[in-house]
Write a protein that holds these residues in place. Structure first.
Motif, PDB file in Angstrom:
ATOM      1  N   PRO A   1       4.294  -0.534   4.023  1.00 41.07           N
ATOM      2  CA  PRO A   1       5.194  -1.787   4.451  1.00 41.07           C
ATOM      3  C   PRO A   1       6.005  -1.203   5.379  1.00 41.07           C
ATOM      4  CG  PRO A   1       5.157  -1.471   1.909  1.00 41.07           C
ATOM      5  CD  PRO A   1       4.166  -0.256   2.678  1.00 41.07           C
ATOM      6  N   PHE A   2       6.210   0.141   5.694  1.00 41.31           N
ATOM      7  CA  PHE A   2       7.099   0.768   6.766  1.00 41.31           C
ATOM      8  C   PHE A   2       6.141   0.535   8.020  1.00 41.31           C
ATOM      9  CE2 PHE A   2      10.808   1.929   4.753  1.00 41.31           C
ATOM     10  CZ  PHE A   2      10.363   2.118   3.512  1.00 41.31           C
TER      11      PHE A   2
ATOM     12  N   GLN B   1       8.462  -0.600  -2.324  1.00 37.85           N
ATOM     13  CA  GLN B   1       8.197  -0.330  -0.910  1.00 37.85           C
ATOM     14  C   GLN B   1       8.385  -1.082  -0.147  1.00 37.85           C
ATOM     15  OE1 GLN B   1       8.434   3.116  -1.932  1.00 37.85           O
ATOM     16  NE2 GLN B   1       7.331   3.489  -0.260  1.00 37.85           N
ATOM     17  N   VAL B   2       7.930  -2.358  -0.508  1.00 35.80           N
ATOM     18  CA  VAL B   2       8.042  -3.492   0.427  1.00 35.80           C
ATOM     19  C   VAL B   2       9.498  -3.920   0.683  1.00 35.80           C
ATOM     20  CG1 VAL B   2       7.754  -6.252   0.560  1.00 35.80           C
ATOM     21  CG2 VAL B   2       5.795  -4.774   0.235  1.00 35.80           C
TER      22      VAL B   2
ATOM     23  N   SER C   1       7.182  -7.976   5.873  1.00 34.58           N
ATOM     24  CA  SER C   1       6.838  -6.997   4.906  1.00 34.58           C
ATOM     25  C   SER C   1       5.790  -7.167   3.711  1.00 34.58           C
ATOM     26  CB  SER C   1       7.818  -6.159   4.236  1.00 34.58           C
ATOM     27  OG  SER C   1       8.866  -7.335   3.630  1.00 34.58           O
TER      28      SER C   1
ATOM     29  N   LEU D   1       1.591  -2.202  -8.574  1.00 29.70           N
ATOM     30  CA  LEU D   1       2.277  -3.040  -7.958  1.00 29.70           C
ATOM     31  C   LEU D   1       3.763  -2.960  -7.784  1.00 29.70           C
ATOM     32  CD1 LEU D   1       1.711  -5.756  -6.611  1.00 29.70           C
ATOM     33  CD2 LEU D   1       1.791  -7.074  -8.632  1.00 29.70           C
TER      34      LEU D   1
ATOM     35  N   TYR E   1      -9.259 -13.389  -2.086  1.00 36.64           N
ATOM     36  CA  TYR E   1      -8.233 -12.486  -2.426  1.00 36.64           C
ATOM     37  C   TYR E   1      -8.727 -11.574  -3.602  1.00 36.64           C
ATOM     38  CZ  TYR E   1      -3.701  -9.917  -2.651  1.00 36.64           C
ATOM     39  OH  TYR E   1      -2.966  -8.659  -2.467  1.00 36.64           O
TER      40      TYR E   1
ATOM     41  N   LEU F   1      13.967  -2.852   8.022  1.00 33.76           N
ATOM     42  CA  LEU F   1      13.732  -3.973   9.110  1.00 33.76           C
ATOM     43  C   LEU F   1      15.070  -4.642   9.396  1.00 33.76           C
ATOM     44  CD1 LEU F   1      12.047  -5.034  11.243  1.00 33.76           C
ATOM     45  CD2 LEU F   1      11.434  -6.872   9.608  1.00 33.76           C
TER      46      LEU F   1
ATOM     47  N   THR G   1       6.527  -3.339   9.075  1.00 33.80           N
ATOM     48  CA  THR G   1       7.785  -3.519   9.562  1.00 33.80           C
ATOM     49  C   THR G   1       7.995  -2.987  10.726  1.00 33.80           C
ATOM     50  OG1 THR G   1       8.818  -2.209   7.972  1.00 33.80           O
ATOM     51  CG2 THR G   1       8.868  -4.292   7.279  1.00 33.80           C
TER      52      THR G   1
ATOM     53  N   TYR H   1      -0.498   2.445  -0.066  1.00 32.72           N
ATOM     54  CA  TYR H   1       0.605   1.365  -0.517  1.00 32.72           C
ATOM     55  C   TYR H   1       2.134   1.965  -0.428  1.00 32.72           C
ATOM     56  CZ  TYR H   1       1.363   3.387  -4.806  1.00 32.72           C
ATOM     57  OH  TYR H   1       1.783   4.466  -6.107  1.00 32.72           O
ATOM     58  N   ARG H   2       2.269   3.395  -0.364  1.00 29.14           N
ATOM     59  CA  ARG H   2       3.804   3.621  -0.199  1.00 29.14           C
ATOM     60  C   ARG H   2       4.252   3.366   1.369  1.00 29.14           C
ATOM     61  NH1 ARG H   2       0.983   7.009  -2.917  1.00 29.14           N
ATOM     62  NH2 ARG H   2       1.429   7.623  -5.143  1.00 29.14           N
ATOM     63  N   GLU H   3       3.535   3.727   2.435  1.00 29.68           N
ATOM     64  CA  GLU H   3       3.855   3.552   3.636  1.00 29.68           C
ATOM     65  C   GLU H   3       3.598   2.342   4.222  1.00 29.68           C
ATOM     66  OE1 GLU H   3       1.969   6.105   2.348  1.00 29.68           O
ATOM     67  OE2 GLU H   3       3.300   7.896   2.329  1.00 29.68           O
TER      68      GLU H   3
ATOM     69  N   MET I   1       4.341  -0.875  -5.195  1.00 34.04           N
ATOM     70  CA  MET I   1       4.429  -1.564  -4.173  1.00 34.04           C
ATOM     71  C   MET I   1       5.369  -2.585  -3.590  1.00 34.04           C
ATOM     72  SD  MET I   1       0.554  -2.935  -4.401  1.00 34.04           S
ATOM     73  CE  MET I   1      -0.815  -1.616  -4.785  1.00 34.04           C
ATOM     74  N   TRP I   2       5.898  -3.359  -4.463  1.00 33.49           N
ATOM     75  CA  TRP I   2       7.212  -4.318  -4.223  1.00 33.49           C
ATOM     76  C   TRP I   2       8.342  -3.400  -3.743  1.00 33.49           C
ATOM     77  CZ3 TRP I   2       5.556  -8.327  -2.539  1.00 33.49           C
ATOM     78  CH2 TRP I   2       4.746  -9.280  -3.152  1.00 33.49           C
TER      79      TRP I   2
ATOM     80  N   ALA J   1      11.234  -1.584   3.028  1.00 31.00           N
ATOM     81  CA  ALA J   1      10.923  -1.817   4.113  1.00 31.00           C
ATOM     82  C   ALA J   1      11.449  -2.809   4.750  1.00 31.00           C
ATOM     83  CB  ALA J   1       9.197  -1.754   4.205  1.00 31.00           C
ATOM     84  N   ALA J   2      11.713  -3.988   4.008  1.00 31.69           N
ATOM     85  CA  ALA J   2      12.349  -5.128   4.464  1.00 31.69           C
ATOM     86  C   ALA J   2      13.780  -5.038   4.783  1.00 31.69           C
ATOM     87  CB  ALA J   2      12.084  -6.059   3.242  1.00 31.69           C
TER      88      ALA J   2
ATOM     89  N   ALA K   1       2.007  -6.262   3.888  1.00 34.32           N
ATOM     90  CA  ALA K   1       1.576  -4.736   3.474  1.00 34.32           C
ATOM     91  C   ALA K   1       1.083  -4.874   2.109  1.00 34.32           C
ATOM     92  CB  ALA K   1       2.821  -3.759   3.580  1.00 34.32           C
ATOM     93  N   ALA K   2       1.794  -5.291   0.949  1.00 38.24           N
ATOM     94  CA  ALA K   2       1.457  -5.679  -0.236  1.00 38.24           C
ATOM     95  C   ALA K   2       0.363  -6.496  -0.287  1.00 38.24           C
ATOM     96  CB  ALA K   2       2.719  -6.118  -1.232  1.00 38.24           C
TER      97      ALA K   2
END
Lengths: 890, 287, 345
Positions: C202-203, B262-263, C180, B256, B143, B270, C206, C198-200, B259-260, B266-267, C183-184
């Motif tokens: 995750p979408f 957005q995650v 999700s 970051l 990573y 979903l 998912t 990074y903004r999109e 990012m989280w 998105a979760a 994506a990160a």
């Protein structure tokens, strides 16, 4: 430099470069080849000094320099001579220094004829035997000691007479200048007498104009003048400039004359012996200075005492008479010689038997490494020891080296790894071409692994004449042994075998002192005991402190008089490591330098005739009238208590015959020689000659090449020379190649191409060419090219770079080709050897090969394999009309 | 626990990564100032580093990139000298040839992306403020490799683990300087407390500008840059990208928190989508 | 000349070598760094012999793109499984639970295979670091896999219904995170084609997860239970397409690798297969055997589409790291904007 100043070694030390106002680096790539020493150039730059780098290529040194001057390889005498001319014409010389400390005022014999008079040669040339008789070069009115006087007429008539001269004197002035004869020379302090050295110099260099420099060297007049201005602005009373050179100057058929030109220039500018001045000769590897001091050379004994020649009536007295001088410290040569003989033969050496002088081997001509190859090829030399030497890669005309070894009965190779010189018989290039077949090679080859410097005690003598001891860290592994172990035990075993012999010829070996103590599990001889013998001791076995203590009556022992003092008081002075920050800038307590731990030699010249420094910002040593001694930062290279106003009586001899203003104490007249009346075989003054193989004619004189250069004659179709200049066939080899080192690899590769960490930094043999040459010959970056001369052809990867610019020489464009010479067939990183290409045409004084400038051709693609490789070379020879006579003319 | 990415404002000048990592009274932060204007390209640094750290040889091919056959920093090259041959305009309108030489190394960033993303904790911050891989912990997930904005750390082929410059952590512990700094003959590589080096570097740039070297600039010295300043910074004589360095590197962790977020969004989307997928069937049944 | 002196007392005004002035003075390249800036960024950029600035990710195909795909499939499937359980669709539930476990295990195997030192996989659980999406993911997996395993086991054996229900619920709670967080994982790097999205992203992920799991439901479950899968699939395609479009539009130059070379081929394939899948999902509601075939093909198409998209994103990342222009040009532009006073993009 020995001929010019009295000792053949750097006049200063690398740390002194920090004091320079200007540094000229030419014939050297200091940042790449002496990177650690280069930090002192950086120190100078930090203080505002200007650094000039003159080199056919723009190198890592040029990247840090203020001015880079590309010039044609092989034309430095013109460049330097041009600066000499500029200095003389524009009266930029340091007049008081020149009059007081050089032989500028001396009047030369009226028999002397210069290159100006004879279109490129000096008076005294014997064309048939190809040597100069130096009689006409002498100082006016002095009786030349018949250096040939005592020699028997019979010997003179022998065919080898010429070769005796070829076994020349250049190296013998490593520490002691040539003799000039009894009496005092006539001088003209006004420097106007037409035959005084100064005027001769002026006439001689008058044709070395800026326009000539441009024509011959390819250096534009503007750039050239800038260099002249920088040097002259930074020389004289208040400022000093330093010169740095290395094998870029020595590896030519006129190499010694290159250095002579630089010596003349530095003497005229008043830079010798002064802080930030001098000539820093950088030697080619870590202990080469040591290998001429305690020589591995055929023509020298330790301390630059010449090896005697095979004359019937020569005894110790006549030998000393012929070789020593009347004035100066070289006058004590007898003491140095006797002490050496006592070191070698101990009690067997007595006054009655001339201290075993007869035991010393005698020369019958030149036995240099290249002559040895000739002798091997002719079948005269049957056996060969190679100690840390790899001629199959490192010597010019590598094929001849291998063919020579193939004629031996036996060969012993000592090295860290199976270098090419040990395996040529099974995998050398001649096996591939079919010129040699393993089953036909009769040589018995022995390989002995060698111990590395970390596995043994010993010393290095580095480029600034400094001895540094190194201590053993680990025992060598397996069968590896040090050279000292090998030589000692070989000698011991031979002596054991000869123990009972009554043969006269065995006495020299039987009578040797060979009793060093041995230590450790491997019976390693005690290196410090050897050092102690080199230093010497007196009749009471007390270690000596200075060579002035040496006697000629057999009461002192000294293995090398210039090293006398290295074990003073029984202390290993070479092992001293007092940190620099605890000492003054000269740091005399780190290691030990010869002579007598002086770091800048001829330093008397840093003070004026009254003993005051020429400038208070360049103060090195000065006369302390109260104490009646010379004081200063360095050990004075002068009798410590000799007053500046001392003038010797007429009857004085030896050191007492030197006056208070004779800084060059090893010279016969105590002065720096602008004009060298003796000591060099190819002229009292430098003259530009083209390299042996050159695309250009000599524009300055009718004489194309050095008339007394040493050309090794052996009739072999791959030992050919090429037509030069305007001769037909010269256009077949239109480019100039130059060979050099890279920082990442080392010499012939035995110490670097077997190491992954170094091999990966420069993994392959490459050639460096300009984009213009690439398009002219259809070469591609990272492609392959084949470089061809009359000797051989090699293949290399192509690096197209702007760093090797084309030059305009004599009205046409010249391309130069850069070839690092490290590669051979063995090891991790392998490739062809650049030394397949050059020839065996040598400087006649020191027998150094000309590998820095030679004509060649280049073509795209890899070279042929097998017999076709030889065929390609033959084809070139045919097209150029080459015969066994080509290039051989005087 | 490392910082979760600073806010968009400037980092505090007194930010000390060792203290922030939990060392109670760490020694002054140590680092490199590599002044490429005095580099002579001798590569002693490369060899000294390999010798001291037993880094394997990594490639015997001629690259044709001037005298650079090491190519770039990787698991098997921790110090590497770049060579750039250039023509530059000089004051009087002519072209001057110059050869830039620069010894590159891991930057030991103040905000180190490799350290942030390492899932095993193998990469850690030492008390000297440097970033080091614990080779007995690293499981070679790789990573850190794409996380580094300078392209430094890499995974060693047959070995499987990630390797990079340790700033000779083992030597620092004994009060010695790193092998490369010791070997450098012209002090191009200078080692010492970072504050001192920064002062020295600023003075050096001023000196160079005053003597006409307008191109001289510092790289990685500024604590307000995208990685919070480097523990190993440089003086360059041209744009960073000429040397293969990123012009404006940013530690990826800076984004970051976004990012989280957005995650998370998105979760939730979903999950909502799945719920809606079932709810829609009821809709279908009703109608 | 040198301004140092060698006096009788010693050296004065000496300077260390590191203060040496370099050889050739150069003209200023620009009249000032803050002065007039060109309005249009130059087409050319400097690099070091065209070599990449970044190191290319060492992650390999099929391990990592495969994991991205399978993780999404598993996550989506667990959600379907939970919903199916709650709404009495046992076949769908069973298929989804099995798929979730299978995908998770296969994905995990890929992860282990990709490690440089697979034997040390447990070191992932030495720490929990929020700054490392891989750390977060390892912990999610370590909760999810047992839960999904229990859920699937109970469903297949047909025993322990309460345990199975609890496990299904637990898996469903972790599922959105599983789908999700990856994506990160890829955007939290310096790789331009990943980080800039990074903004999109995750979408995109998912959406892709929904698409894949919906597709699996269509493929594996009987027609009368597969309606939610159909809905989820369509939902997923929509989200993914919209998010991907927005992402590549916003990314500027970093989106180029998505439209060229290998990545482009995969992306286009994924888009085509998605369209097919949606078409099949919306239009193919016929019953009987024909319906089953269409349903199966639709499902397969959607699964392939999701996989293709993951592979495309993966390769786009590798390509963007390998070409220095994607690192240098946007950063150089950013510096220029900052210097000119305008806000960074």
């Amino acid at each position: 430099m020995g001929t010019s100043f009295g000792r053949g070694g750097a006049t200063t030390f690398q740390q002194d470069l920090q004091n320079a106002d200007c540094i000229l680096i030419e014939g050297s790539n200091m940042a790449e080849c002496h990177p650690v020493g280069f930090q002192w150039v950086m120190e100078a730059k930090a203080r505002g000094a200007t650094v000039i780098h003159v080199d056919p290529r723009f190198t890592r040194t040029s990247a840090l320099a203020d001015v880079h001057v590309p010039l044609r390889a092989g034309s430095d005498i013109v460049f330097l001579g041009g600066i000499v001319n500029y200095v003389l014409q524009n009266e930029q010389y340091f007049r008081e220094y020149v009059i007081a400390y050089t032989n500028a005022p001396v009047i030369i014999s009226e028999d002397f004829a210069d290159t100006e008079d004879l279109d490129g040669i000096f008076s005294g040339l014997d064309r048939e035997h190809r040597f100069y008789d130096p009689h006409s070069w002498q100082y006016q009115g002095l009786e030349v000691q018949a250096a040939s006087g005592e020699r028997d007429q019979q010997y003179q008539d022998r065919a080898q007479a010429a070769t005796v001269r070829q076994a020349a004197r250049g190296e013998a002035h490593g520490s002691g200048g040539a003799e000039v004869g009894a009496g005092d020379p006539e001088r003209d302090e006004t420097l106007t007498h037409p035959r005084c050295v100064f005027q001769i110099l002026k006439r001689h260099f008058a044709r070395y104009t800026p326009e000539m420099v441009e024509q011959i060297c390819g250096v534009p007049t503007g750039t050239f003048r800038r260099v002249c201005e920088l040097l002259t602005e930074n020389s004289g009373r208040e400022r000093t400039s330093a010169f740095v050179y290395s094998v870029g100057w020595t590896q030519h058929t006129v190499g010694v004359q290159y250095i002579r030109t630089a010596s003349i220039l530095q003497a005229l500018l008043g830079n010798i012996g002064r802080p930030g001045g001098g000539i820093m000769a950088l030697r080619g590897h870590a202990s080469i200075q040591g290998s001429t001091d305690i020589p591995t050379l055929f023509d020298l004994l330790p301390g630059y005492i010449p090896m005697p020649h095979a004359h019937e009536n020569e005894n110790l007295d006549s030998f000393v008479e012929a070789e020593s001088t009347k004035k100066g410290y070289w006058a004590n040569m007898r003491a140095y010689t006797v002490s050496l003989l006592k070191a070698w033969w101990g009690d067997a050496a007595t006054a009655e038997n001339d201290f075993c002088f007869d035991y010393l081997p005698r020369l019958t001509g030149s036995h240099s490494t290249y002559e040895t190859v000739m002798a091997q090829l002719a079948g005269d030399c049957r056996g060969f020891f190679l100690f840390g030497e790899n001629p199959a890669v490192g010597s010019a005309n590598a094929k001849m080296q291998r063919l020579g070894m193939a004629k031996l009965d036996w060969l012993v190779v000592r090295d860290f790894s199976l270098i090419e010189s040990a395996t040529w018989w099974k995998d050398g290039p001649e096996i591939d071409t079919g010129e040699m077949r393993t089953e036909d090679v009769g040589t018995e080859v022995f390989f002995f692994p060698a111990a590395a410097h970390t596995e043994k005690n010993g010393s290095f003598t580095n480029t600034q004449r400094m001895l540094q001891w190194h201590h053993q860290a680990v025992e060598p592994r397996g069968d590896a042994r040090s050279d000292l172990w090998f030589a000692y035990h070989l000698g011991r075993r031979i002596r054991e075998k000869l123990a009972g012999s009554a043969e006269e010829m065995d006495r020299p070996v039987q009578d040797l002192t060979w009793d060093y103590p041995v230590r450790g599990p491997l019976d390693e001889p005690d290196a410090e005991a050897v050092l102690a013998e080199i230093n010497g001791w007196d009749a009471e076995s007390r270690p000596l402190s200075a060579y002035t203590e040496l006697q000629d009556d057999g009461s002192t022992v000294c293995g090398c008089w210039i090293y006398c003092g290295v074990y003073a008081d029984g202390v290993n002075q070479a092992a001293r490591r007092k940190p620099g920050r605890e000492q003054n800038w000269v740091a005399g307590e780190w290691g030990w330098a010869w002579p007598a731990n002086r770091r800048i030699i001829y330093n008397r010249a840093s003070a004026d005739p009254d003993g005051r420094p020429w400038s208070e910002r360049k103060a090195l040593v000065w006369w302390d009238a109260d104490k009646g001694k010379w004081a200063g930062h360095d050990v004075a290279d002068f009798a410590a208590d000799k007053r500046p106003d001392y003038r010797p009586p007429d009857t004085a001899t030896g050191p007492d015959a030197l006056s208070g203003i004779d800084p060059f104490i090893m010279q016969a007249d105590g002065k720096a020689w602008l004009f060298a009346p003796a000591g060099l075989v190819d002229g009292p003054l430098p003259a530009h000659y083209e390299p042996q193989d050159s695309p250009f004619s000599n524009l300055l004189y009718g004489q194309q090449r050095n008339p007394v250069r040493q050309v090794l004659v052996f009739q072999h179709p791959d030992n050919r020379l090429q037509p030069s200049g305007g001769e037909p066939g010269s256009e077949i080899f239109p480019y100039v190649a130059t060979t050099y080192r890279l920082t990442e690899q080392h010499t012939a590769g035995g110490m670097s191409r077997w190491l992954p960490y170094l091999s990966e930094l420069q993994p392959e043999f490459f050639c460096e060419i300009s984009p213009e040459l690439a398009s002219e010959r259809g070469l591609e970056h990272l492609g392959w090219a084949t470089i061809v001369t009359a000797r051989n052809c090699v293949e290399a990867r192509v690096l197209v770079t702007d760093r090797v610019p084309p030059l305009t020489v004599q009205g046409r464009q010249l391309h130069q080709i850069g070839l690092p010479y490290h590669w051979g067939g063995n090891g991790i990183s392998t490739g062809d050897a650049a030394n397949e290409l050059p020839y065996m045409s040598l400087d006649p004084n020191v027998h150094i090969q000309e590998v820095k400038a030679f004509a060649c051709d280049i073509r795209p693609g890899r070279r042929p394999r097998g017999p076709a490789r030889v065929e390609l070379v033959r084809d070139y020879q045919r097209r150029a009309g080459i015969t066994e006579k080509t290039g051989m003319e005087i | 626990m490392t910082i979760l990415g600073s806010a968009s404002g400037p980092a505090r000048r007194s930010y000390d990564p060792a203290s922030e990592s939990g060392y109670p009274a760490p020694p002054p932060r140590m680092g490199f100032f590599t002044d490429t204007s005095v580099c002579i390209g001798c590569k002693a640094c490369e060899v000294a580093c390999k010798e001291w750290n037993h880094v394997p040889e990594d490639g015997l091919a001629l690259t044709g990139m001037s005298y650079d056959n090491s190519v770039g920093l990787s698991a098997d090259t921790w110090r590497r000298v770049a060579f750039i041959e250039q023509r530059k305009p000089v004051a009087d309108g002519q072209d001057q040839f110059r050869w830039l030489m620069a010894s590159d190394v891991c930057k030991h960033c103040t905000h180190a992306a490799c350290l942030d993303v390492c899932p095993t904790g193998a990469l850690f911050r030492t008390e000297f403020g440097t970033v080091v891989v614990q080779e007995d912990v690293c499981n070679g997930c790789g990573y850190c490799v794409p996380a580094c904005p300078y392209g430094v750390i890499d995974r060693r082929q047959d070995d499987g683990r990630a390797w990079k410059c340790t700033l000779c952590y083992d030597r620092l512990g004994d009060g010695m300087e790193p092998a490369c700094a010791k070997a450098c003959p012209t002090e191009s590589i200078q080692f010492g407390p970072l504050d001192e080096l920064r002062e020295r570097a600023a003075a050096r740039v001023t000196q160079l500008h005053a003597s006409g070297v307008a191109d001289a600039r510092l790289y990685g010295e500024d604590p307000d840059d995208g990685v919070g300043g480097d523990g190993a910074f440089f003086l360059l004589l041209d744009e960073p990208e000429v040397y293969g360095l990123p012009p404006d590197p940013v530690v990826t962790t800076r984004d970051l928190s976004a990012m989280w977020r957005q995650v998370g969004a998105a979760a939730v989307t979903l999950a909502a989508g799945a719920a809606a997928a079932f709810a829609a069937t009821l809709l279908g049944r009703r109608t | 000349m040198s301004h140092a002196k060698v006096t009788r007392e010693g050296l004065q005004d000496a300077r260390p070598g590191r203060e040496a002035k370099p050889g050739t003075p150069t003209q200023r390249r620009r009249t000032g760094r803050r002065a007039e800036q060109p309005m249009v960024p130059p087409a050319e950029f400097a690099s070091y012999y065209g070599k990449p600035v970044l190191n290319t990710p060492v992650w390999r195909s099929p391990d990592i793109p495969g994991y991205l795909f399978l993780g999404g499939l598993a996550g989506g499937s667990s959600l379907l499984a939970a919903g199916a359980q709650l709404t009495g669709r046992p076949a769908l539930a069973r298929a989804s639970k099995t798929a979730a476990l299978g995908a998770a295990c296969l994905g995990l195997a890929g992860l282990l295979h990709d490690l440089g030192r697979p034997a040390r996989f447990a070191n992932m659980l030495r720490v929990f670091k929020v700054t490392s999406p891989m750390s977060v993911g390892s912990w999610i997996l370590s909760g999810y896999v047992p839960a999904a395993g229990a859920a699937a086991a109970c469903a297949l054996i047909g025993r322990l219904p309460r345990t199975g229900a609890a496990a299904t619920a637990a898996a469903a709670v972790l599922a959105p995170g599983l789908a999700s967080y990856t994506a990160a994982l890829i955007t939290d790097t310096a790789v331009p084609a990943w980080h800039e999205g990074y903004r999109e992203m995750p979408f995109v992920f998912t959406g892709s997860a929904a698409m894949a799991s919906g597709g699996l439901g269509l493929l594996a479950a009987p027609l009368d239970e597969s309606q939610p899968a159909r809905n989820l699939a369509v939902f997923g395609v929509g989200i993914e397409a919209a998010a991907f479009e927005r992402m590549t539009r916003r990314m500027g130059m970093a989106a180029e690798p998505y439209r060229s070379g290998r990545a482009d081929a995969y992306i286009r394939a994924g888009q085509a297969l998605s369209v097919l899948g949606v078409a099949g999902a919306l239009l193919g509601r016929a019953g009987g055997r024909r319906g089953r075939v269409i349903s199966a093909l639709t499902g397969a198409s959607l699964l392939a589409a999701s996989a293709a998209t993951r592979w495309g994103i993966f390769h786009a990342g590798l390509a963007s790291a390998a070409d220095p222009k994607y690192t240098v040009v946007p950063q150089r532009d950013r510096l220029r904007s900052r210097a000119a006073g305008s806000p960074p993009p």
